[in-house]
Design an enzyme around this catalytic site. Structure first.
Site, short mmCIF file in Angstrom:
data_model
loop_
_atom_site.label_atom_id
_atom_site.label_comp_id
_atom_site.label_asym_id
_atom_site.label_seq_id
_atom_site.Cartn_x
_atom_site.Cartn_y
_atom_site.Cartn_z
N GLY A 80 0.82 -1.20 0.00
CA GLY A 80 0.00 0.00 0.00
C GLY A 80 0.86 1.25 0.00
O GLY A 80 1.87 1.32 0.70
N GLN A 128 -4.65 -6.76 -5.83
CA GLN A 128 -4.92 -7.19 -4.45
C GLN A 128 -6.14 -6.46 -3.92
O GLN A 128 -6.24 -5.23 -4.04
CB GLN A 128 -3.70 -6.90 -3.57
CG GLN A 128 -3.92 -7.21 -2.09
CD GLN A 128 -4.35 -6.00 -1.29
OE1 GLN A 128 -3.89 -4.89 -1.56
NE2 GLN A 128 -5.22 -6.18 -0.32
N TYR A 130 -8.79 -5.73 -0.62
CA TYR A 130 -9.16 -5.82 0.80
C TYR A 130 -10.68 -5.84 0.86
O TYR A 130 -11.35 -5.31 -0.02
CB TYR A 130 -8.68 -4.57 1.55
CG TYR A 130 -7.24 -4.60 1.98
CD1 TYR A 130 -6.76 -5.58 2.84
CD2 TYR A 130 -6.36 -3.61 1.57
CE1 TYR A 130 -5.44 -5.58 3.26
CE2 TYR A 130 -5.03 -3.59 1.99
CZ TYR A 130 -4.58 -4.59 2.83
OH TYR A 130 -3.28 -4.59 3.25
N HIS A 279 1.77 -10.82 6.75
CA HIS A 279 1.76 -9.41 6.35
C HIS A 279 3.11 -8.75 6.65
O HIS A 279 3.18 -7.60 7.07
CB HIS A 279 0.62 -8.67 7.08
CG HIS A 279 -0.06 -7.62 6.24
ND1 HIS A 279 -1.26 -7.84 5.59
CD2 HIS A 279 0.28 -6.36 5.93
CE1 HIS A 279 -1.62 -6.74 4.95
NE2 HIS A 279 -0.69 -5.83 5.13
C1 FNR Z 1 2.49 -4.39 2.99
N1 FNR Z 1 1.72 -5.54 2.74
C2 FNR Z 1 0.50 -5.41 2.13
N2 FNR Z 1 -0.24 -6.51 1.80
C3 FNR Z 1 -1.41 -6.40 1.15
O1 FNR Z 1 -2.03 -7.42 0.87
N3 FNR Z 1 -1.89 -5.16 0.82
C4 FNR Z 1 -1.25 -4.01 1.12
O2 FNR Z 1 -1.70 -2.92 0.79
C5 FNR Z 1 -0.01 -4.12 1.83
N4 FNR Z 1 0.68 -3.01 2.20
C6 FNR Z 1 1.94 -3.11 2.73
C7 FNR Z 1 2.68 -1.97 2.99
C8 FNR Z 1 4.00 -2.10 3.43
C9 FNR Z 1 4.82 -0.86 3.63
C10 FNR Z 1 4.56 -3.38 3.65
C11 FNR Z 1 6.01 -3.54 4.09
C12 FNR Z 1 3.81 -4.51 3.44
C13 FNR Z 1 2.29 -6.89 3.00
C14 FNR Z 1 3.08 -7.38 1.80
O3 FNR Z 1 2.24 -7.69 0.72
C15 FNR Z 1 3.88 -8.65 2.13
O4 FNR Z 1 3.01 -9.59 2.70
C16 FNR Z 1 5.05 -8.41 3.08
O5 FNR Z 1 5.68 -7.20 2.79
C17 FNR Z 1 6.05 -9.57 2.96
O6 FNR Z 1 7.11 -9.42 3.84
P1 FNR Z 1 8.55 -8.81 3.43
O7 FNR Z 1 8.93 -9.38 2.09
O8 FNR Z 1 8.34 -7.32 3.36
O9 FNR Z 1 9.40 -9.24 4.54
#
Ligand code: FNR
Length: 382
Positions: A80, A128, A130, A279
């Site tokens: 996000g 993706q 929500y 997440h």
């Molecule tokens: C996320 N993640 C996430 N997941 C999702 O489904 N929708 C979203 O909008 C977001 N936003 C988001 C913002 C930020 C800043 C982060 C770091 C993560 C989770 C993301 O898809 C994923 O699951 C994790 O980032 C995986 O872990 P690593 O690779 O960052 O360690």
């Protein structure tokens, strides 16, 4: 350090370049950040068997998932507001992913809207979703994702309520005086075109991504965050999958599964895949790492659906570890966002090159020449 030699080097480059409240937002996890640390530490501890004399002159890192061929078993996870970290950031990342032959997944709460990303690329990307209280808005989003040619829907289910991230309070991103104060402090003096000046400040045209239509005109990021707080739906349950299936006929991947029972329920309900994810350690702190949760889930699910995973992946070697632990496909979260923040599209492209090169070395040294051959037999079990 002037140049990144590893994907993780971009974290340091991003830290130097970004205003602290943006860096901490990406880098941080929830509460004491135990799960965030565990994701990285547990994966790092996975030992692979070194195998020799296997003719590893040719290694094939390509794969196929949900009817599409990809050059790597790797995709860019939905993040996000990633687009705040570089001008039209999600477009830059989607372009880098397309050039590397891997899927990009656009978040519901992106800075760039679906149609803008669709115009910037030629191949389908993923979207993706929500669960949003306003079902008409959700329907509209799903129709827009279809119109944008998205080839897979990633339905994120591990955020019925948001986890608390202390770093966002300390940095001024969350809580009083709110995002706008922090934004203004940073951007008022900024002159570099790298910054995403056009996300809703300085009276420029407002581009608040997919939620712009419900926010209306003349809104800023404060309204964007308020909308996120008020509109995520905590009533979300398994039956909501039907609502999605009625509108979306492509593959549905449920993201945020960490428990075997939930994985089996997802298979039962006919999901095409799951993302084993916590997440990135940003929701329930203290839950197991994904490296820990993945093997029993992959074993229980078998061939019934695809098992994707994310969390703590910081290198091509980590991708290989996840494949050996049972994943079919691996998503990168923070890794691509650090690179985008530090060096835009070129940074993301470079990270993907580094990941591929590291994967090939790890494959050669484990004696595995194609992605489909990964399994637990490459793991050292003491
Ligand atoms: C996320 N993640 C996430 N997941 C999702 O489904 N929708 C979203 O909008 C977001 N936003 C988001 C913002 C930020 C800043 C982060 C770091 C993560 C989770 C993301 O898809 C994923 O699951 C994790 O980032 C995986 O872990 P690593 O690779 O960052 O360690």
């Amino acid at each position: 350090m002037r140049k990144a030699a590893s994907a993780l080097d971009y974290r340091e480059l991003a830290r130097r370049r970004l205003p602290p409240f943006l860096f901490e937002y990406i880098d941080g996890g929830s509460y004491a950040e135990a799960t965030l640390r565990r994701n990285v530490a547990d994966l790092e501890q996975i030992a692979l068997r070194q195998r020799v004399l296997n003719d590893v002159s040719v290694t094939d890192v390509s794969t196929e998932i949900f009817g599409h061929a990809y050059k790597l078993p790797v995709g860019l996870a939905p993040v996000g507001l990633a687009g705040m970290n570089a001008r039209r950031g999600e477009v830059q990342a989607a372009r880098a992913a397309e050039a590397a032959g891997i899927p990009f997944c656009l978040s519901t709460v992106s800075a760039c809207p679906l149609d803008e990303v669709a115009r910037a690329v030629t191949k389908p990307f993923w979207f993706q979703l929500y669960m949003i209280r306003d079902r008409e808005f959700m329907k509209d989003l799903l129709h827009k994702a279809k119109a944008a040619g998205c080839s897979a829907l990633v339905f994120t289910v591990d955020m019925p309520v948001p986890g608390s991230r202390y770093r966002d309070y300390h940095s001024g991103l969350a809580g009083a005086p709110g995002i706008m104060g922090a934004m203004r402090r940073v951007w008022q003096g900024a002159t570099h075109p790298h910054w995403a000046w056009d996300v809703g400040i300085h009276g420029r045209p407002h581009q608040l991504g997919n939620v712009a239509p419900v926010l209306g005109k003349n809104t800023g990021l404060e309204d964007f965050f308020a909308w996120m707080r008020n509109n995520f739906d905590p009533t979300v349950s398994w039956k909501d999958l039907e609502f999605i299936r009625d509108i979306w006929d492509g593959p549905v991947i449920i993201k945020g599964i960490l428990d075997k029972e939930d994985a089996l329920a997802a298979a039962e309900i006919g999901a095409d895949g799951i993302v084993v994810s916590n997440h990135g350690g940003r929701q329930l702190d203290g839950v197991p790492s994904t490296a820990h949760a993945l093997p029993p889930i992959a074993e229980a699910v078998g061939d019934r659906m695809k098992v994707l995973v994310d969390g703590g992946v910081r290198s091509g070697l980590d991708v290989v570890r996840m494949l050996a632990l049972g994943a079919d496909f691996v998503l990168l979260g923070r890794m691509w966002v650090y690179a985008l923040s530090a060096a835009g599209e070129k940074g993301v492209a470079h990270v993907l090159q580094l990941i591929e090169a590291e994967m090939r070395v790890a494959m050669a040294l484990t004696g595995v020449t194609k992605v489909a051959d990964f399994n637990e037999s490459q793991l050292v079990r003491d």
